[in-house]
Design an enzyme around this catalytic site. Sequence first.
Site, PDB file in Angstrom:
ATOM      1  CB  SER A 294      44.444  -1.803 -36.997  1.00 54.53           C
ATOM      2  OG  SER A 294      45.616  -2.413 -37.465  1.00 54.53           O
ATOM      3  CG  ASP A 379      44.191  -9.585 -36.299  1.00 52.15           C
ATOM      4  OD1 ASP A 379      44.941  -9.551 -37.280  1.00 52.15           O
ATOM      5  OD2 ASP A 379      43.721  -8.559 -35.768  1.00 52.15           O
ATOM      6  CG  HIS A 414      43.566  -6.754 -38.916  1.00 49.62           C
ATOM      7  ND1 HIS A 414      44.118  -6.573 -37.665  1.00 49.62           N
ATOM      8  CD2 HIS A 414      43.668  -5.551 -39.546  1.00 49.62           C
ATOM      9  CE1 HIS A 414      44.539  -5.325 -37.547  1.00 49.62           C
ATOM     10  NE2 HIS A 414      44.276  -4.683 -38.672  1.00 49.62           N
TER      11      HIS A 414
END
Length: 441
Positions: A294, A379, A414
């Site tokens: 991320s 995501d 995610h």
Amino acid sequence: TTSEAWVLNAETPQAPFVCLAPRVEGHEYFPDHGQLDGAWCWFIRTNQDGINFALYYAPATEVPGREQWQALVPHREAVMLEGLSLNAGALTLSLREGGLPIIEVRPQGLAAYRVELPDAAYSLYVQDSLEFASPRLRLRYEALNRPAQVRQLELASGAQVVLKQTPVLGAFDADDYVSERLWATAADGTQVPISLVRRRQDLGQTVPLYLYGYGAYGESLDPWFSHARLSLLQRGVAFAIAHVRGGGELGEAWYRAGKQAHKHNTFSDFIACAEHLVAQGVTAPDRLAISGGSAGGLLIGAVLNLRPELFRCAVAEVPFVDVLNTMLDPDLPLTVTEYDEWGNPEEPEVYARIKAYAPYENVKAQAYPAMLVVAGYNDSRVQYWEAAKWVARLRTRKTDDNLLLFKTEMGAGHGGMSGRYQGLKDVALEYAFVFGELGIA
């Protein structure tokens, strides 16, 4: 960045809520209700005196205005007051100092003390305290070499008992591994903490190393134990966390020094940590793997552009590498709320700043380490096309023949695929890539 609390006496549930303190831009405060020297009062953790918070108290006979708040624990430049736990016999403060979580206990009528722990780098917090009058408190503790424990703390004496420890199947002894805290010197002279674990038998030797980083949103990467990581450690691969600016390990100032106009510190800190581990003989560039996900994937992408020769291989999971174009699109779910973290690139100065470090924009015609990039098709935080665009540009411009793998999990968001076993498969893929690049069986 601004808060407001409304309170109600539970004995009069039909009464209207009352505002404890009206919101003021930039003022954060968090009230609680407990006893001080046997008398009921309000406790208010507030940043009105400084960014690391202070603790105030006020009589509980009424809802006090801010002019009635009285200082109990002053603001300190080097100590972050993260929280407090109230008990009939003690006030327990959750602090952060020197990059580590600290529990400070203030028993009524006795001297204050800090909880002592066995490892140099660790994770620690007070578990939910549900019995207000209990003379004991429960703590959750773990380290890179020590599985999660539930510890019972006697508030008056500080004595501890381990009530439960997460089991590890097979032969395992925490003392076979050494947990260490190192400090790297950043380009501007700032000392950056590193948490490191390696086999005791490898002390004094140069070994393969897996370096992890994040550095955003004020999140603290306190060292944690991982059963899967034993696959690394048992093969002689050391593991380290670079606690770079942008995280919260050294308080609010540490976070602010790695966001918006100061985001470059996150990247230079990570590079400094890698260089320090090499200079200390812990590892070498041809034995160094790095990883982040991320916003940590943004970190990995940025340092690969800046210092590709420093690393042997890299893993980027759901990487936020197309940060400029994403932040230019206000229709995406998180863009507008993320302006506080990255800035609004509609402003020319911010646009230039983000463009200067955005991984996608700064891919160069140079040799890059071997890379594994993983995206999630579902995501909503970091859309899969960010990683896809980045990999496509890398394949076009990089001058090496090193492996560049791109995997899009078609059923993942995610946080990766759902389910315990799928999570293990994800780790297995990552470790197989790292072992292959480092030449480990």
